[in-house]
Design a protein around this motif. Structure first.
Motif, PDB file in Angstrom:
ATOM      1  N   MET A 113       0.845  -1.190   0.000  1.00  0.00           N
ATOM      2  CA  MET A 113       0.000   0.000   0.000  1.00  0.00           C
ATOM      3  C   MET A 113       0.879   1.238   0.000  1.00  0.00           C
ATOM      4  N   ALA A 114       0.464   2.239  -0.759  1.00  0.00           N
ATOM      5  CA  ALA A 114       1.342   3.393  -0.994  1.00  0.00           C
ATOM      6  C   ALA A 114       1.587   4.181   0.282  1.00  0.00           C
ATOM      7  N   PRO A 115       2.863   4.435   0.627  1.00  0.00           N
ATOM      8  CA  PRO A 115       3.134   5.310   1.759  1.00  0.00           C
ATOM      9  C   PRO A 115       2.703   6.740   1.443  1.00  0.00           C
ATOM     10  N   VAL A 116       2.467   7.520   2.482  1.00  0.00           N
ATOM     11  CA  VAL A 116       1.989   8.891   2.307  1.00  0.00           C
ATOM     12  C   VAL A 116       2.986   9.835   2.967  1.00  0.00           C
ATOM     13  N   ARG A 117       3.276  10.939   2.289  1.00  0.00           N
ATOM     14  CA  ARG A 117       4.202  11.916   2.842  1.00  0.00           C
ATOM     15  C   ARG A 117       3.433  12.844   3.784  1.00  0.00           C
ATOM     16  N   VAL A 118       3.904  12.971   5.008  1.00  0.00           N
ATOM     17  CA  VAL A 118       3.221  13.863   5.948  1.00  0.00           C
ATOM     18  C   VAL A 118       4.217  14.861   6.523  1.00  0.00           C
ATOM     19  N   SER A 119       3.672  15.994   6.943  1.00  0.00           N
ATOM     20  CA  SER A 119       4.478  17.004   7.600  1.00  0.00           C
ATOM     21  C   SER A 119       3.719  17.426   8.858  1.00  0.00           C
ATOM     22  N   LEU A 120       4.343  17.185  10.013  1.00  0.00           N
ATOM     23  CA  LEU A 120       3.682  17.507  11.282  1.00  0.00           C
ATOM     24  C   LEU A 120       4.565  18.427  12.105  1.00  0.00           C
ATOM     25  N   ASP A 121       3.933  19.391  12.748  1.00  0.00           N
ATOM     26  CA  ASP A 121       4.643  20.211  13.721  1.00  0.00           C
ATOM     27  C   ASP A 121       4.439  19.575  15.093  1.00  0.00           C
ATOM     28  N   VAL A 122       5.509  19.008  15.633  1.00  0.00           N
ATOM     29  CA  VAL A 122       5.397  18.375  16.944  1.00  0.00           C
ATOM     30  C   VAL A 122       6.255  19.159  17.938  1.00  0.00           C
ATOM     31  N   ASN A 123       5.616  19.710  18.937  1.00  0.00           N
ATOM     32  CA  ASN A 123       6.302  20.496  19.971  1.00  0.00           C
ATOM     33  C   ASN A 123       7.179  21.586  19.362  1.00  0.00           C
ATOM     34  N   GLY A 124       6.689  22.187  18.252  1.00  0.00           N
ATOM     35  CA  GLY A 124       7.399  23.315  17.666  1.00  0.00           C
ATOM     36  C   GLY A 124       8.433  22.949  16.617  1.00  0.00           C
TER      37      GLY A 124
ATOM     38  N   VAL B 253      -6.511   8.553   0.840  1.00  0.00           N
ATOM     39  CA  VAL B 253      -6.515   9.831   0.126  1.00  0.00           C
ATOM     40  C   VAL B 253      -7.292  10.856   0.954  1.00  0.00           C
ATOM     41  N   ALA B 254      -6.901  12.126   0.798  1.00  0.00           N
ATOM     42  CA  ALA B 254      -7.598  13.216   1.483  1.00  0.00           C
ATOM     43  C   ALA B 254      -7.910  14.296   0.453  1.00  0.00           C
ATOM     44  N   PRO B 255      -8.989  14.093  -0.320  1.00  0.00           N
ATOM     45  CA  PRO B 255      -9.316  15.031  -1.398  1.00  0.00           C
ATOM     46  C   PRO B 255      -9.676  16.413  -0.869  1.00  0.00           C
ATOM     47  N   GLU B 256      -9.530  17.409  -1.769  1.00  0.00           N
ATOM     48  CA  GLU B 256      -9.759  18.792  -1.327  1.00  0.00           C
ATOM     49  C   GLU B 256     -11.114  19.335  -1.723  1.00  0.00           C
ATOM     50  N   THR B 257     -11.891  18.573  -2.486  1.00  0.00           N
ATOM     51  CA  THR B 257     -13.248  19.025  -2.803  1.00  0.00           C
ATOM     52  C   THR B 257     -14.214  17.862  -2.613  1.00  0.00           C
TER      53      THR B 257
ATOM     54  N   TYR C 196       8.381  17.976  11.309  1.00  0.00           N
ATOM     55  CA  TYR C 196       8.923  16.684  10.888  1.00  0.00           C
ATOM     56  C   TYR C 196       8.248  16.276   9.585  1.00  0.00           C
ATOM     57  N   GLU C 197       9.057  15.931   8.568  1.00  0.00           N
ATOM     58  CA  GLU C 197       8.496  15.388   7.335  1.00  0.00           C
ATOM     59  C   GLU C 197       8.894  13.933   7.245  1.00  0.00           C
ATOM     60  N   ARG C 198       7.927  13.080   7.023  1.00  0.00           N
ATOM     61  CA  ARG C 198       8.201  11.646   6.997  1.00  0.00           C
ATOM     62  C   ARG C 198       7.287  10.977   5.981  1.00  0.00           C
ATOM     63  N   GLU C 199       7.736   9.815   5.460  1.00  0.00           N
ATOM     64  CA  GLU C 199       6.841   8.956   4.680  1.00  0.00           C
ATOM     65  C   GLU C 199       6.305   7.899   5.620  1.00  0.00           C
ATOM     66  N   VAL C 200       5.000   7.773   5.703  1.00  0.00           N
ATOM     67  CA  VAL C 200       4.435   6.809   6.645  1.00  0.00           C
ATOM     68  C   VAL C 200       3.415   5.907   5.953  1.00  0.00           C
TER      69      VAL C 200
ATOM     70  N   LEU D  74      -4.997   8.455  13.034  1.00  0.00           N
ATOM     71  CA  LEU D  74      -3.923   8.019  12.143  1.00  0.00           C
ATOM     72  C   LEU D  74      -2.918   9.161  11.994  1.00  0.00           C
ATOM     73  N   ALA D  75      -1.648   8.818  11.842  1.00  0.00           N
ATOM     74  CA  ALA D  75      -0.644   9.858  11.615  1.00  0.00           C
ATOM     75  C   ALA D  75      -1.022  10.687  10.383  1.00  0.00           C
ATOM     76  N   VAL D  76      -1.557  10.033   9.342  1.00  0.00           N
ATOM     77  CA  VAL D  76      -1.910  10.780   8.124  1.00  0.00           C
ATOM     78  C   VAL D  76      -3.041  11.779   8.379  1.00  0.00           C
ATOM     79  N   GLN D  77      -3.888  11.509   9.372  1.00  0.00           N
ATOM     80  CA  GLN D  77      -4.961  12.470   9.696  1.00  0.00           C
ATOM     81  C   GLN D  77      -4.383  13.731  10.324  1.00  0.00           C
ATOM     82  N   ALA D  78      -3.175  13.633  10.867  1.00  0.00           N
ATOM     83  CA  ALA D  78      -2.550  14.783  11.538  1.00  0.00           C
ATOM     84  C   ALA D  78      -1.611  15.525  10.602  1.00  0.00           C
ATOM     85  N   ASP D  79      -1.615  15.160   9.308  1.00  0.00           N
ATOM     86  CA  ASP D  79      -0.760  15.862   8.343  1.00  0.00           C
ATOM     87  C   ASP D  79      -1.091  17.353   8.367  1.00  0.00           C
ATOM     88  N   GLY D  80      -0.066  18.187   8.487  1.00  0.00           N
ATOM     89  CA  GLY D  80      -0.264  19.634   8.476  1.00  0.00           C
ATOM     90  C   GLY D  80      -0.700  20.198   9.818  1.00  0.00           C
ATOM     91  N   ALA D  81      -0.844  19.331  10.820  1.00  0.00           N
ATOM     92  CA  ALA D  81      -1.374  19.792  12.107  1.00  0.00           C
ATOM     93  C   ALA D  81      -0.250  20.094  13.094  1.00  0.00           C
TER      94      ALA D  81
END
Ligand SMILES: Cc1cc2nc3c(=O)[nH]c(=O)nc-3n(C[C@H](O)[C@H](O)[C@H](O)COP(=O)(O)OP(=O)(O)OC[C@H]3O[C@@H](n4cnc5c(N)ncnc54)[C@H](O)[C@@H]3O)c2cc1C
Ligand code: FES
Ligand code: FES
Lengths: 179, 277
Positions: free
Chosen positions: A1-12, B9-13, A15-19, A65-72
């Motif tokens: 299953m395809a990994p997803v690139r995420v970027s999270l701000d943790v404690n300031g 996936v996390a679509p934007e629309t 972190y960018e990771r493939e998960v 999920l870690a992916v749900q916290a992408d950008g958070a």
């Protein structure tokens, strides 16, 4: 299953990771970032040991999920205090009032309590118990935990209510002069 | 406990989300707060091949109370509590704990179709509707047509709930009574009551039952018994006696069917007393 690139701000820190999409936030924090202060107690969203702040709100990181916290923005127990070794008022009060025994539930308790005080700086005892309903402790019987949170609220309230220093105090930087 | 592998996936629309869901076929699932779906996936009771996360789709969260009440599907339980929108907010405040309320959404709660959840019976009793969008466009489904069976709704697999609508509560008073032993437990039984009072008498009553069957239910016999009656203790108690009429509640570890019927009668009386002020 395809990994997803995420970027999270943790404690300031960002972190960018493939998960893997199925990676839980709690495992991302503990196993990928080495932030082992966040505990796994029940793994079924019942005990609250895994509580962290996600965009400023308390959540159970075993059910995110870690992916749900992408950008958070994520705050864990490691990032709750001030700079250096400064403790958060709730941490200070747990120490002062013996709000722990084995300490397993403590990071989650403190994160849930800090979330409450951010929403309600002057909670009643009933409101403290209500806010901690999602956090289980097998040791303390909750009494000292509640006492600690009430004390932290008072301490924070006092700091906020402290009168401003008198005018002319040389330690107060003067701003806006001539503007 | 780790879920089985899946794509994400996390679509934007909304249109992209509908397409992703349709392309994914029957192995694709929507993800909202994840507080019903992820526990099932961790226990491997569900193993979707694709999760379509709604978190980036704009305009799905928020509460507008302007005449009628409109609640975006992605509104979390805690946001609904803060909106102070009457019965729905009071019921949402009883869901589990603060952490769960910060993630769980009303859209996810209705789509999941668990008769033990708090909000389905509230939307049913309030005679609300569920707005859903799919490849064929938008439709508005009456709550009475929405819940089909245990964890089953009439939503098509490629439809997305966008909004929940409920009539305005002006002129109605309400009560919500839930019985459980720990905050993390679902209701053994819960009863919500909406009452329209005109010159001291009950002009109309709508009563919803949680966990008294495979879907949320209306206590129609109790409603009928109360209409036109003065809202005083005797009439309320007599109506509440009929709260479990026609139900066959599922027995479980916590409560036998008889005990649940008893709870429904007691909680109905308390909810009506609260609504009567
Ligand atoms: C410990 C614990 C205790 C709980 N106690 C209670 C309780 O007492 N009362 C109660 O009511 N609930 C309770 N819940 C459930 C909680 O309220 C859930 O969050 C809620 O039922 C589902 O919302 P969600 O956003 O998390 O949905 P998800 O878990 O993301 O999704 C649930 C289902 O709905 C589908 N779905 C989600 N959004 C949509 C949409 N917009 N359109 C179409 N389909 C959609 C998903 O595909 C999935 O099948 C509890 C949960 C936990 C973990
Ligand atoms: S480990 Fe997450 S709630 Fe217990
Ligand atoms: S201090 Fe041991 S579980 Fe709380």
């Amino acid at each position: 299953m395809a990994p997803v690139r995420v970027s999270l701000d943790v404690n300031g820190t960002t972190y960018e990771r493939e998960v893997e999409p199925r990676l839980l936030l709690v495992h991302f924090l503990r196993d990928h970032l080495g932030l082992t202060g966040t505990h796994v107690g029940c793994d079924t969203s019942n005990c609250g040991a895994c509580t962290v702040h996600l965009n400023g709100e308390a959540v159970k990181s075993c059910t995110v999920l870690a992916v749900q916290a992408d950008g958070a923005q994520v705050t864990t127990i490691e990032g709750l205090g001030g700079p250096g070794d400064a403790l958060h008022p709730v941490q200070e009060a747990f120490w002062e009032h013996h709000g722990l025994q084995c300490g397993y539930c403590t990071p989650g308790m403190i994160m849930a309590a800090a979330d409450l005080l951010a929403r309600n700086s002057d909670p009643s005892e009933a409101e403290v118990r209500e806010a901690l309903a999602g956090n289980l402790c097998r040791c303390t019987g909750y009494h000292n935990i509640v006492k600690a949170v009430m004390a932290a609220a008072k301490a924070t309230g006092r700091a906020e209510a402290a009168p401003p220093p008198p005018p002319g105090d040389p330690t107060v930087p003067v701003t806006g002069v001539g503007a | 406990m780790i879920p089985a592998e899946f794509d994400y996936v996390a679509p934007e629309t909304l249109d992209e989300a509908i397409r992703a869901l349709a392309d994914g076929g029957e192995d694709a699932k929507l993800l909202a707060g994840g507080h019903s779906l992820l526990p099932l996936m961790k226990l491997r009771l569900a193993a979707p091949a694709l999760l379509v996360d709604l978190r980036r789709v704009p305009d799905l969260a928020g509460v507008r109370a302007n005449g009628d009440i409109r609640i975006g599907a992605m509104t979390t339980h805690s946001a609904l509590v803060r909106a102070n929108a009457g019965l729905a907010s009071v019921a949402a405040a009883t869901i589990a704990d603060q952490q769960v309320r910060n993630r769980g959404t009303i859209g996810g709660s209705l789509a999941h179709g668990d008769p033990a959840s708090d909000l389905p019976a509230v939307v049913l009793a309030a005679e609300g509707t569920i707005v859903a969008r799919g490849p064929g466009g938008e439709r508005e489904i009456a709550a009475a047509e929405f819940f089909r069976d245990y964890l089953e709704t009439t939503l098509a697999p490629d439809e997305i709930i966008t909004e929940i609508r409920m009539p305005g509560t002006e002129g109605w008073s309400f009560g919500y009574e839930k019985f459980n032993r720990r905050r993390e437990d679902w209701a053994m039984v819960a009863v919500c009551a909406l009452v329209r009072i005109e010159s001291g008498a009950c002009a109309d009553a709508r009563i919803g039952l949680t966990h008294m069957g495979s879907t949320p239910l209306r206590a129609t016999a109790a409603e009928a018994a109360l209409r036109g009656q003065p809202l005083e203790a005797g009439a309320i108690a007599a109506a509440a006696e009929q709260a479990a009429e026609g139900t066959s509640p599922p027995a479980d570890l916590n409560a036998s069917a008889d005990y649940k019927r008893h709870l429904a009668r007691v909680l109905c009386r308390r909810a009506l007393e609260r609504a009567a002020g």
